[in-house]
Design an enzyme around this catalytic site. Structure first.
Site, short mmCIF file in Angstrom:
data_model
loop_
_atom_site.label_atom_id
_atom_site.label_comp_id
_atom_site.label_asym_id
_atom_site.label_seq_id
_atom_site.Cartn_x
_atom_site.Cartn_y
_atom_site.Cartn_z
CB SER A 133 21.16 120.92 72.07
OG SER A 133 20.21 121.96 71.95
CE1 TYR A 147 17.54 116.86 72.59
CE2 TYR A 147 17.75 119.18 73.13
CZ TYR A 147 17.98 118.13 72.27
OH TYR A 147 18.67 118.35 71.11
N1 LIG Z 1 17.32 119.86 64.96
C1 LIG Z 1 17.77 120.70 65.88
O1 LIG Z 1 17.32 121.86 65.95
C2 LIG Z 1 18.82 120.28 66.85
C3 LIG Z 1 19.41 121.27 67.67
C4 LIG Z 1 20.38 120.90 68.59
C5 LIG Z 1 20.80 119.58 68.64
N2 LIG Z 1 20.22 118.65 67.83
C6 LIG Z 1 20.71 117.27 67.93
O2 LIG Z 1 20.99 116.76 66.64
C7 LIG Z 1 20.90 115.32 66.69
C8 LIG Z 1 20.07 114.82 65.52
O3 LIG Z 1 18.74 115.27 65.66
P1 LIG Z 1 17.84 115.69 64.41
O4 LIG Z 1 17.55 117.12 64.57
O5 LIG Z 1 18.47 115.20 63.15
O6 LIG Z 1 16.47 114.95 64.74
P2 LIG Z 1 15.86 113.54 64.29
O7 LIG Z 1 15.75 113.48 62.82
O8 LIG Z 1 14.63 113.38 65.09
O9 LIG Z 1 16.98 112.49 64.75
C9 LIG Z 1 16.99 111.88 66.01
C10 LIG Z 1 17.31 110.42 65.80
O10 LIG Z 1 17.45 109.77 67.06
C11 LIG Z 1 16.83 108.50 66.98
N3 LIG Z 1 16.37 107.98 68.27
C12 LIG Z 1 15.45 108.50 69.11
N4 LIG Z 1 15.20 107.65 70.12
C13 LIG Z 1 16.00 106.57 69.92
C14 LIG Z 1 16.19 105.35 70.62
N5 LIG Z 1 15.51 105.01 71.71
N6 LIG Z 1 17.10 104.47 70.13
C15 LIG Z 1 17.79 104.75 69.00
N7 LIG Z 1 17.65 105.88 68.29
C16 LIG Z 1 16.75 106.79 68.75
C17 LIG Z 1 15.63 108.75 66.07
O11 LIG Z 1 15.15 107.54 65.52
P3 LIG Z 1 13.56 107.22 65.53
O12 LIG Z 1 12.90 108.42 64.91
O13 LIG Z 1 13.41 105.97 64.75
O14 LIG Z 1 13.18 107.06 66.99
C18 LIG Z 1 16.20 109.70 65.03
O15 LIG Z 1 16.77 108.99 63.95
C19 LIG Z 1 20.32 114.98 68.06
O16 LIG Z 1 21.37 114.64 68.94
C20 LIG Z 1 19.70 116.29 68.52
O17 LIG Z 1 19.62 116.40 69.91
C21 LIG Z 1 19.25 118.97 66.94
#
Ligand SMILES: NC(=O)c1ccc[n+]([C@@H]2O[C@H](COP(=O)([O-])OP(=O)(O)OC[C@H]3O[C@@H](n4cnc5c(N)ncnc54)[C@H](OP(=O)(O)O)[C@@H]3O)[C@@H](O)[C@H]2O)c1
Length: 237
Positions: A133, A147
């Site tokens: 991130s 985080y």
């Molecule tokens: N969106 C942004 O602005 C942003 C920026 C920088 C980095 N990122 C990174 O991008 C990646 C994807 O995030 P996203 O933005 O697409 O958000 P997201 O839709 O919330 O995806 C996060 C995923 O992680 C899963 N997860 C959480 N806790 C878990 C656990 N205990 N065991 C297994 N799975 C788990 C969630 O499943 P459940 O919902 O079922 O728990 C969800 O499918 C992440 O690594 C995040 O840190 C995102």
């Protein structure tokens, strides 16, 4: 047929990856945690759903072992799943939350990568993408320390692990991505989001489909020489 495991695949960036890799002719092992409703809508014989709680060591290791029980080669591992909890202040962050965040965001990629290398080193190929991130660039905020620390450590792990993996021609990179329009921001106020977007030179959030394109590129055969790198994809930040 090429194979990929994407963690956290029922939503956001993970889900966009599932769609893109399927379109590209891959067999996709899509990991989910609580919900699989979005994945279930996709009707494609090359999509396999697997559940695991990545905060648990045994479930995490079994996730990878179960895949290698069925196939010899897993071309790509995308460590995408992450837990994000924003507290109101540093004092509110509990040790349990810190611990849980480290388990999902750092220890799970560690365990999956270790298991992956064990199986893939004999094939002298492989590719791991860790999703980091842009928060790491700024040291995060006191409210999201767990985080940001987990992502910072994930980047360091990427660099050190890549050196070991390079002996076996397994490429390991982290994509340090910027603010992307997903449910991870569901609890943020629109005012805070507006302020955050103002900091981005391109003045907009990324779309999860855009990020998925970069994940596909750096994990595909088109990437032959980038490893141990932290690649920023953040609209100019
Ligand atoms: N969106 C942004 O602005 C942003 C920026 C920088 C980095 N990122 C990174 O991008 C990646 C994807 O995030 P996203 O933005 O697409 O958000 P997201 O839709 O919330 O995806 C996060 C995923 O992680 C899963 N997860 C959480 N806790 C878990 C656990 N205990 N065991 C297994 N799975 C788990 C969630 O499943 P459940 O919902 O079922 O728990 C969800 O499918 C992440 O690594 C995040 O840190 C995102």
């Amino acid at each position: 047929m090429k194979t990929v495991l994407i963690t956290g695949a029922n939503s956001g960036i993970g889900y966009s990856c599932v769609e893109l890799f399927l379109k590209g002719g891959y067999k996709v092992y899509a990991h989910y945690h609580n919900q699989k409703d979005h994945l279930e809508v996709i009707k494609n014989k090359n999509l396999i759903l697997i559940q695991a709680d990545l905060s648990k060591e045994i479930e995490t290791i079994d996730l990878m072992r179960n895949i290698f029980d069925k196939i010899e080669i897993l071309d790509i591992l995308v460590n995408n799943a992450a837990f994000y909890k924003r507290d109101s202040s540093f004092e509110d962050i509990s040790f349990e939350d810190l611990n849980y965040t480290m388990h999902v965001n750092l220890y799970a990629p560690f365990l999956l990568s270790k298991e992956y290398l064990k199986h893939m080193k004999v094939h002298n190929k492989g590719n791991i993408i860790n999703i980091s991130s842009i928060g790491v660039k700024y040291g995060g905020t006191p409210c999201s320390i767990a985080y940001t620390v987990s992502k910072s450590a994930l980047e360091t792990m990427t660099i050190s692990f890549a050196k070991e993996a390079a002996k076996y021609n397994v490429l390991v990179n982290a994509l340090r991505i910027g603010v992307t329009d997903t449910k991870i921001h569901a609890n943020a106020s629109s005012k805070n989001m507006e302020k955050r977007i103002e900091m981005i030179p391109l003045k907009r959030m990324a779309l999860s489909d855009e990020i998925a394109q970069y994940i596909l590129f750096f994990s595909s055969n088109k990437n032959t020489y980038v490893t141990g790198s932290i690649i920023t994809i953040a609209g100019g930040e």
